[in-house]
Structure formats: C-alpha cells, structure tokens
Design a protein around this motif. Structure first.
Motif, short mmCIF file in Angstrom:
data_model
loop_
_atom_site.label_atom_id
_atom_site.label_comp_id
_atom_site.label_asym_id
_atom_site.label_seq_id
_atom_site.Cartn_x
_atom_site.Cartn_y
_atom_site.Cartn_z
N ALA A 1 -4.99 -5.49 -6.47
CA ALA A 1 -6.00 -5.81 -5.47
C ALA A 1 -6.14 -4.62 -4.54
O ALA A 1 -5.23 -3.80 -4.42
N TYR A 2 -7.27 -4.53 -3.88
CA TYR A 2 -7.42 -3.54 -2.83
C TYR A 2 -6.79 -4.08 -1.55
O TYR A 2 -7.17 -5.17 -1.09
N GLY A 3 -5.83 -3.35 -1.00
CA GLY A 3 -5.32 -3.71 0.31
C GLY A 3 -6.39 -3.37 1.34
O GLY A 3 -6.70 -2.20 1.58
N LEU A 4 -7.01 -4.41 1.94
CA LEU A 4 -8.22 -4.18 2.74
C LEU A 4 -7.94 -3.42 4.03
O LEU A 4 -8.87 -2.89 4.63
N ARG B 1 -4.02 5.37 -1.52
CA ARG B 1 -3.09 4.44 -0.86
C ARG B 1 -3.80 3.17 -0.37
O ARG B 1 -3.59 2.71 0.73
N TRP B 2 -4.63 2.61 -1.25
CA TRP B 2 -5.28 1.36 -0.85
C TRP B 2 -5.11 0.25 -1.89
O TRP B 2 -5.72 -0.81 -1.79
N ILE B 3 -4.26 0.47 -2.89
CA ILE B 3 -4.00 -0.55 -3.91
C ILE B 3 -2.71 -1.29 -3.60
O ILE B 3 -1.72 -0.68 -3.16
N ILE B 4 -2.71 -2.61 -3.80
CA ILE B 4 -1.51 -3.43 -3.74
C ILE B 4 -1.41 -4.21 -5.05
O ILE B 4 -2.40 -4.36 -5.77
N SER B 5 -0.22 -4.67 -5.39
CA SER B 5 -0.07 -5.50 -6.58
C SER B 5 0.56 -6.83 -6.20
O SER B 5 1.28 -6.94 -5.21
N ARG C 1 0.84 -1.20 0.00
CA ARG C 1 0.00 0.00 0.00
C ARG C 1 0.88 1.26 0.00
O ARG C 1 1.86 1.34 0.73
N GLY C 2 0.51 2.20 -0.86
CA GLY C 2 1.26 3.44 -0.97
C GLY C 2 2.38 3.40 -1.99
O GLY C 2 3.03 4.43 -2.21
#
Length: 386
Positions: free
Chosen positions: A369-372, A326-330, A317-318
């Motif tokens: 993905a959304y980092g929950l 700042r809520w997306i991760i890959s 995130r970030g």
C-alpha cells in the motif's frame, strides 16, 4: 515445523501473528489439520444459514479435499511443501476461517459478529464500533456495467463527494486513458459509479453516486524503476486517482475518513510503522485475480460485497526494498487476490485514521500500500481544500 511456507505465520499463529511475524516471536507451531478443517466447515455452514442457500456441492468437495491435502503437506514437509493453485485457494479459505486473518463480511455498516471466524475479534471491534461504522460507510465499490463482474475495484471518501482509488482502476473504467504530470486525459465509460452499500444480503439502498470527473492522478513511475520481479508494479510512481462524484437529490455523501498526513507536527509522518494493527476495508478484486475468492465460488451471493479484514503492518515507510521514494508500506491483511483501491486504516490507537491505499502484492506473500503520509503533497495538490 521448519519455516518457509507462505502460510507458516497464519496457520501456526494467533490473531497477533502475520505472514511476517514480529521479530523474536519464534517459529509457529505446526497446524492442526483436523481443527482447521472443522473451522472451515463451520464457517461455510454459517454462510449457508446466513444466505439461505447451499454451497455448490462440487466446489465444496474440491475445496475441502484441497484444504486437507495442503494442510497435510505442510505438516509432513514444512518449508519444503509445494502447492498448486487449488492448494493455495484452499489454504486461503482456511486462513480466512481460522480466526487469525478472517474475512469479515460487512453488514449494516458493521460486521457479522455471529460468524464463527469473527469470535476472536468481536470484543475488540465492538469497543470501537463507532469507528468501524464510520470507515465502512466511507468505502464503496466502483461499479462498471460493462465489466464481467459488474465492478472493478474499491474507492473511499476522502472529502465531501470526493473519493480515492487506484489509477489502474481508473484505467479500466475509461477509454483511451493517459496521464501526464498529474493530469488525466481519457473519457469515463458510461454508467460508472461508486456504491457505498454493496453488502452481504444487498446492504443499505440509495448509496450509489455517478462518477462525475477525474480531479487528479498520481504520476507514472520511471520505466527504469519497474519492480524487478512483479509485473505492472513501479514503486517510483503513484497508483492513485482522485474522483469527484455527482450529487443525488435526497442522498448524502458518506462522511469522509481522516487521513494520516506527513506534515502533521504531532505525528511527524511516523504512524505507518511496523507492527501496527490495521484493518483493510474493500471488495474482492477483478475476475483476473491471481488468488480466487473461494467463498464467492461457493456462494454466488457473496461476490463483490464489502468486507473487513484485520492485519498488521509488516513493513513501515522506508523499510520496503526498491522503494527509493519511501512511501510504500506492506501489510498482511487478506486481500482476496485484489481489493484494488482499498483503504488500510488504524481503527484503534489513532481512531479511524487511514494510513494507506492498497494497490498490489504477491499472492500469499506480501501486500503493498502507499503510506499516505509519504504522499501528502500529491494528495494536497488534487483534493480541494485538503
């Protein structure tokens, strides 16, 4: 071999590698086409034995010819290699079968440990068998009787009788869908349900539940924040839908999985970090997926069945470009061109904790993905008792 092809990290690395290997790992070694082709052949042979059917001869010949051509292209041209759609589909099959990023078919809530592609993963996953089973039981296929393939994506249990999926999955199982400030207007099409079985060979029976209603949805992103290069993606919005299921007499809802929270004082929203080992559990995407599910083209009996794929978080995130919230991760787990709504879970260090909700990506390059942990307020607003 020069860097530059989207398969460098997979075909030249180990199970700890990835599409974007960890800093300092260095360039991968050149792939061995003969070894990789043999591994692909073994994987297909095992599926033939497991399913009791022969692979489609024409599709098999095309796949093997394409795989050999694409691998030679990488060896000969490295970062200058060019692939057409068939080359990419063939390379995707190689990656799945070489053990670095396998697609493990879920069977009896675990996975087929005897499959050749599972050899590198059997020991580590067997040590956390209870966690694997809990997560696999909690993941279901979103069935739609009117869809060309009979299903539209993946959902997973977040509370008793409550599941999470993507908003864009909800859109295709609804008529006149629309959303305003977390409220959904639209009508679910008749017969839509979540099937928590749907495994290779049929899977456990009596695990299907009709979708009763929509509890809430994520907000749409502002148009000016649409992704600059990927159509339909907007990191400013939240591609999420929370659905309530109907109870069925004599059937139990699957146990919900634990979700990482941004307000947990012990972790402070920092679990979804670069390099963390994760697993994705879900189903192949729709018939319009950009990356073909090559095994489903070979064997009709593996279309739309539950699968587990390992990978790592390539960005935390970030760290993702154009993500102001700042809520997306890959991640680099194989998604078979879709798997919309799949969960991204840490099965090891934190014990079956869901870190993300897969929603989109660029074929053979990156999965998002959304980092929950970053979406905790939005989830808490719509999930009863969360």
């Amino acid at each position: 071999m020069p860097d530059g092809t989207p398969y460098d990290g997979l075909l030249g690395g180990s199970q700890d590698g990835g599409l974007e290997g960890a800093a300092g790992r260095g360039a991968p070694s050149a792939p061995d086409p003969d070894r990789l082709i043999a591994g692909l052949s073994d994987d297909i042979g095992w599926l033939e034995q497991r399913l009791g059917e022969r692979a489609d001869p024409q599709a098999l010949e095309q796949l093997m010819r394409g795989a050999e051509h694409a691998l030679r292209e990488i060896v000969d041209r490295g970062g200058d290699a060019r692939f057409d759609l068939q080359d990419r589909a063939s390379l995707e099959a190689v990656v799945h079968s070489d053990g670095s990023r396998p697609v493990l078919f879920v069977e009896d809530d675990f996975f087929d440990v005897l499959a050749p592609a599972a050899a590198q993963w059997e020991a580590s996953l067997s040590r956390i068998q209870a966690e694997v089973r809990t997560v696999c039981q909690a993941v279901g296929r979103v069935n739609d009787p009117g869809a060309p393939l009979g299903y539209q994506g993946t959902a997973w249990a977040v509370e008793d009788g409550v599941v999470v999926t993507n908003y864009h999955v909800l859109e295709v199982i609804s008529t006149h869908p629309a959303r305003t400030d977390g409220a959904f207007t639209g009508t679910l099409v008749p017969g839509v349900e979540v099937d928590f079985g749907a495994e290779i060979g049929g899977g456990p029976p009596n695990r299907s539940f009709r979708i009763r209603r929509v509890l809430g949805v994520g907000r749409a992103g502002a148009p000016e924040h649409a992704h600059p290069t990927v159509g339909g993606v907007n990191f400013d919005g939240l591609d999420l839908a929370v659905l309530e299921l109907d109870r069925v007499p004599g059937q139990q809802f699957p146990a919900p999985v634990e979700v990482a929270r941004g307000d947990d004082p012990a972790t402070r929203g920092g679990l979804a970090s670069r390099g963390r080992r994760v697993y994705l559990v879900g189903f192949p995407g729709s018939s319009g997926s950009t990356t073909p599910d090559v095994f489903a083209e070979l064997f009709a009996g593996v279309k739309g069945v539950k699968r587990l794929t390992p990978g790592v978080l390539t960005e935390g995130r970030g760290e993702v470009a154009d993500d102001a919230r700042r809520w997306i991760i890959s991640h680099d787990a194989s998604t078979l061109g879709g798997s919309s709504g799949s969960l991204v879970v840490d099965l090891e260090a934190e014990g079956r904790t869901v870190l993300g909700l897969h929603f989109a990506g660029v074929p053979n390059r990156v999965n998002w993905a959304y980092g929950l942990e970053g979406a905790t307020p939005q989830l808490a607003a719509v999930i009863p008792g969360w």
